[in-house]
Motif scaffolding. Sequence first.
Motif, PDB file in Angstrom:
ATOM      1  N   VAL A   9     -25.487  20.499  -7.526  1.00  0.00           N
ATOM      2  CA  VAL A   9     -25.704  19.073  -7.739  1.00  0.00           C
ATOM      3  C   VAL A   9     -24.457  18.296  -7.308  1.00  0.00           C
ATOM      4  CG1 VAL A   9     -26.018  17.292  -9.502  1.00  0.00           C
ATOM      5  CG2 VAL A   9     -27.409  19.357  -9.555  1.00  0.00           C
ATOM      6  N   SER A  10     -23.282  18.821  -7.633  1.00  0.00           N
ATOM      7  CA  SER A  10     -22.036  18.172  -7.233  1.00  0.00           C
ATOM      8  C   SER A  10     -21.921  18.106  -5.720  1.00  0.00           C
ATOM      9  CB  SER A  10     -20.835  18.921  -7.798  1.00  0.00           C
ATOM     10  OG  SER A  10     -20.854  18.898  -9.201  1.00  0.00           O
ATOM     11  N   LEU A  11     -22.295  19.168  -5.035  1.00  0.00           N
ATOM     12  CA  LEU A  11     -22.228  19.175  -3.572  1.00  0.00           C
ATOM     13  C   LEU A  11     -23.194  18.168  -2.963  1.00  0.00           C
ATOM     14  CD1 LEU A  11     -21.839  22.973  -2.773  1.00  0.00           C
ATOM     15  CD2 LEU A  11     -20.147  21.165  -2.482  1.00  0.00           C
ATOM     16  N   VAL A  12     -24.377  18.034  -3.542  1.00  0.00           N
ATOM     17  CA  VAL A  12     -25.350  17.057  -3.035  1.00  0.00           C
ATOM     18  C   VAL A  12     -24.826  15.639  -3.241  1.00  0.00           C
ATOM     19  CG1 VAL A  12     -27.657  16.116  -3.418  1.00  0.00           C
ATOM     20  CG2 VAL A  12     -27.327  18.581  -3.292  1.00  0.00           C
ATOM     21  N   ILE A  13     -24.277  15.364  -4.419  1.00  0.00           N
ATOM     22  CA  ILE A  13     -23.719  14.035  -4.697  1.00  0.00           C
ATOM     23  C   ILE A  13     -22.543  13.754  -3.767  1.00  0.00           C
ATOM     24  CG2 ILE A  13     -22.487  12.659  -6.415  1.00  0.00           C
ATOM     25  CD1 ILE A  13     -24.262  14.024  -8.537  1.00  0.00           C
ATOM     26  N   LEU A  14     -21.676  14.735  -3.577  1.00  0.00           N
ATOM     27  CA  LEU A  14     -20.532  14.563  -2.688  1.00  0.00           C
ATOM     28  C   LEU A  14     -20.982  14.304  -1.253  1.00  0.00           C
ATOM     29  CD1 LEU A  14     -17.457  14.623  -2.410  1.00  0.00           C
ATOM     30  CD2 LEU A  14     -17.639  17.069  -1.997  1.00  0.00           C
ATOM     31  N   ALA A  15     -21.976  15.040  -0.785  1.00  0.00           N
ATOM     32  CA  ALA A  15     -22.490  14.834   0.569  1.00  0.00           C
ATOM     33  C   ALA A  15     -23.099  13.437   0.714  1.00  0.00           C
ATOM     34  CB  ALA A  15     -23.522  15.910   0.910  1.00  0.00           C
ATOM     35  N   ALA A  16     -23.807  12.972  -0.317  1.00  0.00           N
ATOM     36  CA  ALA A  16     -24.398  11.631  -0.269  1.00  0.00           C
ATOM     37  C   ALA A  16     -23.308  10.556  -0.235  1.00  0.00           C
ATOM     38  CB  ALA A  16     -25.318  11.421  -1.470  1.00  0.00           C
ATOM     39  N   LEU A  17     -22.248  10.730  -1.013  1.00  0.00           N
ATOM     40  CA  LEU A  17     -21.151   9.760  -1.005  1.00  0.00           C
ATOM     41  C   LEU A  17     -20.428   9.745   0.339  1.00  0.00           C
ATOM     42  CD1 LEU A  17     -19.655  10.201  -4.582  1.00  0.00           C
ATOM     43  CD2 LEU A  17     -20.919   8.244  -3.698  1.00  0.00           C
ATOM     44  N   ILE A  18     -20.221  10.918   0.916  1.00  0.00           N
ATOM     45  CA  ILE A  18     -19.584  10.988   2.235  1.00  0.00           C
ATOM     46  C   ILE A  18     -20.464  10.303   3.267  1.00  0.00           C
ATOM     47  CG2 ILE A  18     -18.945  12.579   4.096  1.00  0.00           C
ATOM     48  CD1 ILE A  18     -17.888  14.473   1.912  1.00  0.00           C
ATOM     49  N   ALA A  19     -21.778  10.556   3.214  1.00  0.00           N
ATOM     50  CA  ALA A  19     -22.694   9.911   4.152  1.00  0.00           C
ATOM     51  C   ALA A  19     -22.670   8.396   3.982  1.00  0.00           C
ATOM     52  CB  ALA A  19     -24.109  10.452   3.955  1.00  0.00           C
ATOM     53  N   LEU A  20     -22.628   7.919   2.744  1.00  0.00           N
ATOM     54  CA  LEU A  20     -22.567   6.481   2.491  1.00  0.00           C
ATOM     55  C   LEU A  20     -21.284   5.872   3.065  1.00  0.00           C
ATOM     56  CD1 LEU A  20     -23.669   3.898   1.168  1.00  0.00           C
ATOM     57  CD2 LEU A  20     -22.533   4.612  -0.930  1.00  0.00           C
ATOM     58  N   CYS A  21     -20.156   6.521   2.836  1.00  0.00           N
ATOM     59  CA  CYS A  21     -18.883   6.018   3.351  1.00  0.00           C
ATOM     60  C   CYS A  21     -18.867   6.012   4.881  1.00  0.00           C
ATOM     61  CB  CYS A  21     -17.721   6.855   2.817  1.00  0.00           C
ATOM     62  SG  CYS A  21     -17.408   6.624   1.058  1.00  0.00           S
ATOM     63  N   LEU A  22     -19.373   7.076   5.509  1.00  0.00           N
ATOM     64  CA  LEU A  22     -19.419   7.115   6.972  1.00  0.00           C
ATOM     65  C   LEU A  22     -20.357   6.051   7.525  1.00  0.00           C
ATOM     66  CD1 LEU A  22     -19.362  10.972   7.622  1.00  0.00           C
ATOM     67  CD2 LEU A  22     -17.519   9.318   7.972  1.00  0.00           C
ATOM     68  N   THR A  23     -21.464   5.818   6.835  1.00  0.00           N
ATOM     69  CA  THR A  23     -22.389   4.770   7.265  1.00  0.00           C
ATOM     70  C   THR A  23     -21.731   3.402   7.168  1.00  0.00           C
ATOM     71  OG1 THR A  23     -24.244   6.107   6.491  1.00  0.00           O
ATOM     72  CG2 THR A  23     -24.672   3.772   6.860  1.00  0.00           C
ATOM     73  N   LEU A  24     -21.006   3.157   6.088  1.00  0.00           N
ATOM     74  CA  LEU A  24     -20.279   1.887   5.956  1.00  0.00           C
ATOM     75  C   LEU A  24     -19.277   1.711   7.091  1.00  0.00           C
ATOM     76  CD1 LEU A  24     -19.519   1.719   2.130  1.00  0.00           C
ATOM     77  CD2 LEU A  24     -20.959   0.170   3.427  1.00  0.00           C
ATOM     78  N   THR A  90     -16.600   2.750 -10.086  1.00  0.00           N
ATOM     79  CA  THR A  90     -16.913   1.360  -9.753  1.00  0.00           C
ATOM     80  C   THR A  90     -16.490   0.914  -8.362  1.00  0.00           C
ATOM     81  OG1 THR A  90     -14.849   0.625 -10.782  1.00  0.00           O
ATOM     82  CG2 THR A  90     -16.830   0.611 -12.160  1.00  0.00           C
ATOM     83  N   TRP A  91     -15.560   1.612  -7.702  1.00  0.00           N
ATOM     84  CA  TRP A  91     -15.043   1.073  -6.451  1.00  0.00           C
ATOM     85  C   TRP A  91     -16.071   1.109  -5.333  1.00  0.00           C
ATOM     86  CZ3 TRP A  91     -14.440   3.328  -1.685  1.00  0.00           C
ATOM     87  CH2 TRP A  91     -14.543   4.715  -1.626  1.00  0.00           C
ATOM     88  N   LEU A  92     -16.806   2.199  -5.194  1.00  0.00           N
ATOM     89  CA  LEU A  92     -17.757   2.276  -4.085  1.00  0.00           C
ATOM     90  C   LEU A  92     -18.921   1.303  -4.260  1.00  0.00           C
ATOM     91  CD1 LEU A  92     -18.250   3.563  -1.379  1.00  0.00           C
ATOM     92  CD2 LEU A  92     -19.457   5.412  -2.521  1.00  0.00           C
ATOM     93  N   PRO A  93     -19.539   1.204  -5.436  1.00  0.00           N
ATOM     94  CA  PRO A  93     -20.562   0.163  -5.594  1.00  0.00           C
ATOM     95  C   PRO A  93     -19.993  -1.243  -5.407  1.00  0.00           C
ATOM     96  CG  PRO A  93     -20.764   1.766  -7.353  1.00  0.00           C
ATOM     97  CD  PRO A  93     -19.514   2.093  -6.607  1.00  0.00           C
ATOM     98  N   GLY A  94     -18.762  -1.464  -5.833  1.00  0.00           N
ATOM     99  CA  GLY A  94     -18.145  -2.778  -5.642  1.00  0.00           C
ATOM    100  C   GLY A  94     -17.949  -3.103  -4.171  1.00  0.00           C
TER     101      GLY A  94
END
Length: 113
Positions: A9-24, A90-94
């Motif tokens: 679950v941690s790896l999936v969440i981490l991969a999703a956060l990395i994908a979000l940051c790269l998309t940004l 809070t930083w990434l949603p902000g």
Amino acid sequence: GLNEQIDSVSLVILAALIALCLTLLWFLKRDKGATLLDGIGTVKPPYVALAVTLAAFVVAGILSYGLPRGEGEQDPVFIVTALFTAFGLTWLPGVCLALGAQGVGRLVRAGKL
């Protein structure tokens, strides 16, 4: 077991956060013009200010190392950990909200919204 489920679950969440940051980063790339950090390699760093800052951190570390620990919520380590956790949650949603607001503002000014 449970630890393997938590790890996956941690790896999936981490991969999703990395994908979000790269998309940004991809959507925010600049087509032209200079960025804020383009000139960072050409400026000589202020070595005196860096040395003073390093010395201040070392002195603060030495002085605070011997401070007594508290119990529960009075423990300084608990307080610092809670602050880092709150910032991390809070930083990434902000950032996403701020960028979204800028995008909506651009669309409103362009008359497309």
